[in-house]
Scaffold this motif. Structure first.
Motif, PDB file in Angstrom:
ATOM      1  N   HIS A 194       0.836  -1.205   0.000  1.00  0.00           N
ATOM      2  CA  HIS A 194       0.000   0.000   0.000  1.00  0.00           C
ATOM      3  C   HIS A 194       0.870   1.254   0.000  1.00  0.00           C
ATOM      4  O   HIS A 194       0.643   2.206  -0.760  1.00  0.00           O
ATOM      5  CB  HIS A 194      -0.918  -0.030   1.226  1.00  0.00           C
ATOM      6  N   ILE A 195       1.894   1.265   0.834  1.00  0.00           N
ATOM      7  CA  ILE A 195       2.786   2.427   0.903  1.00  0.00           C
ATOM      8  C   ILE A 195       3.563   2.588  -0.398  1.00  0.00           C
ATOM      9  O   ILE A 195       3.727   3.711  -0.908  1.00  0.00           O
ATOM     10  CB  ILE A 195       3.740   2.299   2.110  1.00  0.00           C
ATOM     11  N   LEU A 196       4.016   1.475  -0.981  1.00  0.00           N
ATOM     12  CA  LEU A 196       4.716   1.544  -2.265  1.00  0.00           C
ATOM     13  C   LEU A 196       3.794   2.093  -3.353  1.00  0.00           C
ATOM     14  O   LEU A 196       4.220   2.893  -4.198  1.00  0.00           O
ATOM     15  CB  LEU A 196       5.225   0.161  -2.667  1.00  0.00           C
ATOM     16  N   ASP A 197       2.538   1.689  -3.326  1.00  0.00           N
ATOM     17  CA  ASP A 197       1.573   2.184  -4.317  1.00  0.00           C
ATOM     18  C   ASP A 197       1.360   3.689  -4.155  1.00  0.00           C
ATOM     19  O   ASP A 197       1.228   4.420  -5.149  1.00  0.00           O
ATOM     20  CB  ASP A 197       0.239   1.450  -4.171  1.00  0.00           C
ATOM     21  N   THR A 198       1.305   4.151  -2.915  1.00  0.00           N
ATOM     22  CA  THR A 198       1.128   5.588  -2.668  1.00  0.00           C
ATOM     23  C   THR A 198       2.348   6.362  -3.150  1.00  0.00           C
ATOM     24  O   THR A 198       2.217   7.445  -3.731  1.00  0.00           O
ATOM     25  CB  THR A 198       0.888   5.843  -1.172  1.00  0.00           C
ATOM     26  N   ARG A 199       3.526   5.811  -2.911  1.00  0.00           N
ATOM     27  CA  ARG A 199       4.753   6.457  -3.400  1.00  0.00           C
ATOM     28  C   ARG A 199       4.752   6.563  -4.913  1.00  0.00           C
ATOM     29  O   ARG A 199       5.118   7.595  -5.494  1.00  0.00           O
ATOM     30  CB  ARG A 199       5.968   5.644  -2.939  1.00  0.00           C
ATOM     31  N   SER A 200       4.361   5.499  -5.556  1.00  0.00           N
ATOM     32  CA  SER A 200       4.308   5.484  -7.023  1.00  0.00           C
ATOM     33  C   SER A 200       3.294   6.504  -7.535  1.00  0.00           C
ATOM     34  O   SER A 200       3.549   7.223  -8.511  1.00  0.00           O
ATOM     35  CB  SER A 200       3.938   4.081  -7.503  1.00  0.00           C
ATOM     36  N   LEU A 201       2.160   6.587  -6.870  1.00  0.00           N
ATOM     37  CA  LEU A 201       1.132   7.563  -7.245  1.00  0.00           C
ATOM     38  C   LEU A 201       1.657   8.988  -7.084  1.00  0.00           C
ATOM     39  O   LEU A 201       1.456   9.841  -7.957  1.00  0.00           O
ATOM     40  CB  LEU A 201      -0.101   7.351  -6.378  1.00  0.00           C
ATOM     41  N   ALA A 202       2.343   9.249  -5.974  1.00  0.00           N
ATOM     42  CA  ALA A 202       2.901  10.581  -5.738  1.00  0.00           C
ATOM     43  C   ALA A 202       3.892  10.960  -6.832  1.00  0.00           C
ATOM     44  O   ALA A 202       3.898  12.096  -7.329  1.00  0.00           O
ATOM     45  CB  ALA A 202       3.581  10.629  -4.373  1.00  0.00           C
ATOM     46  N   GLN A 203       4.718  10.003  -7.222  1.00  0.00           N
ATOM     47  CA  GLN A 203       5.685  10.273  -8.288  1.00  0.00           C
ATOM     48  C   GLN A 203       4.980  10.532  -9.612  1.00  0.00           C
ATOM     49  O   GLN A 203       5.367  11.427 -10.376  1.00  0.00           O
ATOM     50  CB  GLN A 203       6.633   9.081  -8.420  1.00  0.00           C
ATOM     51  N   GLU A 204       3.942   9.776  -9.871  1.00  0.00           N
ATOM     52  CA  GLU A 204       3.194   9.911 -11.125  1.00  0.00           C
ATOM     53  C   GLU A 204       2.594  11.300 -11.282  1.00  0.00           C
ATOM     54  O   GLU A 204       2.553  11.847 -12.387  1.00  0.00           O
ATOM     55  CB  GLU A 204       2.094   8.852 -11.154  1.00  0.00           C
ATOM     56  N   ILE A 205       2.119  11.882 -10.183  1.00  0.00           N
ATOM     57  CA  ILE A 205       1.491  13.207 -10.275  1.00  0.00           C
ATOM     58  C   ILE A 205       2.420  14.313  -9.777  1.00  0.00           C
ATOM     59  O   ILE A 205       1.993  15.417  -9.473  1.00  0.00           O
ATOM     60  CB  ILE A 205       0.141  13.235  -9.529  1.00  0.00           C
ATOM     61  N   ASN A 206       3.709  13.965  -9.671  1.00  0.00           N
ATOM     62  CA  ASN A 206       4.761  14.941  -9.368  1.00  0.00           C
ATOM     63  C   ASN A 206       4.621  15.583  -7.995  1.00  0.00           C
ATOM     64  O   ASN A 206       4.807  16.794  -7.827  1.00  0.00           O
ATOM     65  CB  ASN A 206       4.810  16.025 -10.454  1.00  0.00           C
ATOM     66  N   ILE A 207       4.284  14.778  -6.996  1.00  0.00           N
ATOM     67  CA  ILE A 207       4.296  15.249  -5.614  1.00  0.00           C
ATOM     68  C   ILE A 207       5.674  14.956  -5.040  1.00  0.00           C
ATOM     69  O   ILE A 207       6.097  13.801  -4.990  1.00  0.00           O
ATOM     70  CB  ILE A 207       3.189  14.565  -4.792  1.00  0.00           C
ATOM     71  N   THR A 208       6.360  15.994  -4.623  1.00  0.00           N
ATOM     72  CA  THR A 208       7.750  15.848  -4.215  1.00  0.00           C
ATOM     73  C   THR A 208       7.986  16.057  -2.725  1.00  0.00           C
ATOM     74  O   THR A 208       9.108  15.878  -2.253  1.00  0.00           O
ATOM     75  CB  THR A 208       8.642  16.839  -4.996  1.00  0.00           C
ATOM     76  N   GLY A 209       6.978  16.464  -1.985  1.00  0.00           N
ATOM     77  CA  GLY A 209       7.188  16.719  -0.561  1.00  0.00           C
ATOM     78  C   GLY A 209       5.898  16.623   0.216  1.00  0.00           C
ATOM     79  O   GLY A 209       4.820  16.382  -0.341  1.00  0.00           O
ATOM     80  N   THR A 210       6.022  16.802   1.522  1.00  0.00           N
ATOM     81  CA  THR A 210       4.856  16.772   2.402  1.00  0.00           C
ATOM     82  C   THR A 210       4.828  18.039   3.242  1.00  0.00           C
ATOM     83  O   THR A 210       5.887  18.609   3.515  1.00  0.00           O
ATOM     84  CB  THR A 210       4.919  15.543   3.337  1.00  0.00           C
ATOM     85  N   PRO A 211       3.635  18.492   3.641  1.00  0.00           N
ATOM     86  CA  PRO A 211       2.332  17.982   3.211  1.00  0.00           C
ATOM     87  C   PRO A 211       1.986  18.456   1.810  1.00  0.00           C
ATOM     88  O   PRO A 211       2.431  19.523   1.377  1.00  0.00           O
ATOM     89  CB  PRO A 211       1.379  18.580   4.240  1.00  0.00           C
TER      90      PRO A 211
END
Length: 249
Positions: A194-211
């Motif tokens: 689940h966490i790996l999938d979220t990381r992949s999703l973040a990369q796909e939509i160019n999310i580079t940081g939090t929050p």
């Protein structure tokens, strides 16, 4: 010079450059001559570079909108995510890390948003980026036991200024759970996936940081609650399709 004319000239230059690189036997001298000609043209017509930059920005914006649209189901409706106000008509997605100081700072505002605006459903995306303790906390939060506690664990973890493995166990206990049981559940390979999938999703939509927050096609980087509030207001008055096609409206 018109945009069409300058664009044509730029195209000729680029095509010419490609030909110069591909044609066998091209002399060093002719390469230098071509470079000189291209440089002189660009110096004489710097607006071509500006126009190309604008065109590139437009293409990048269109690509970002497309990526968000393609990811909408995974962003907003992944059944594995914890969701507050699940019946809300407007969806806010939050990517965060429990050891991120900005995530900690904005957490009380997120909780206030949930309490005061029941029409806003908030999707929690565990996105650990600050090392092994962050990974442990995210895995713990994704266990069935932790999700059954609602927002209690989120609130407790975000209140820890220096989260450690030992403090994580203390927090688990503070919300009425057994640390050993929760830690065992957190080792489920499905949670790691689940966490790996979220990381992949973040990369796909160019999310580079939090929050990072996503609302109806708009990505909001950082703890900017004013911008988030504005995005929610826009979402209330505009269809998703319109917002996604023009996120800056």
């Amino acid at each position: 010079m018109s945009f069409r004319t300058s664009q044509t000239m730029l195209t000729r230059i680029v095509v010419g450059l490609g030909c110069a690189l591909l044609i066998a036997g091209c002399s060093r001298q002719s390469d230098k001559a071509f470079d000189k000609e291209m440089r002189e043209y660009l110096l004489a017509h710097p607006e071509v570079i500006q126009e190309a930059a604008i065109k590139l920005k437009q293409k990048q914006a269109a690509a970002a909108v497309g990526a968000l649209k393609n990811a909408q189901q995974r962003l907003e409706r992944d059944p594995r995510d914890f969701v507050a106000n699940p019946n809300g008509s407007i969806t806010v997605v939050q990517f965060y890390d429990y050891r991120c100081t900005y995530c900690q700072a904005v957490a009380p505002e997120v909780l206030k948003l949930i309490a005061n605006t029941p029409d806003v459903r908030v999707v929690f995306k565990e996105h650990p980026v600050f090392g092994s303790v962050s990974d442990s906390a995210a895995k713990v939060a994704l266990t069935p036991q932790a999700q059954g506690k609602g927002l209690g664990l989120y609130r407790a973890l975000m209140s820890q200024r220096k989260l450690t493995e030992a403090r994580l166990d203390t927090v688990i206990s503070s919300v009425g759970l057994n640390p050993q049981d929760v830690r065992a559940a957190a080792r489920d390979p499905a949670i790691a996936q689940h966490i790996l999938d979220t990381r992949s999703l973040a990369q796909e939509i160019n999310i580079t940081g939090t929050p990072t927050f996503v609302v109806a096609g708009q990505v909001i980087q950082g703890a900017d609650m004013d911008k988030l509030d504005q995005a929610i207001k826009r979402a209330r008055s505009t269809s998703y399709e319109a917002l996604a096609s023009n996120p800056n409206r």
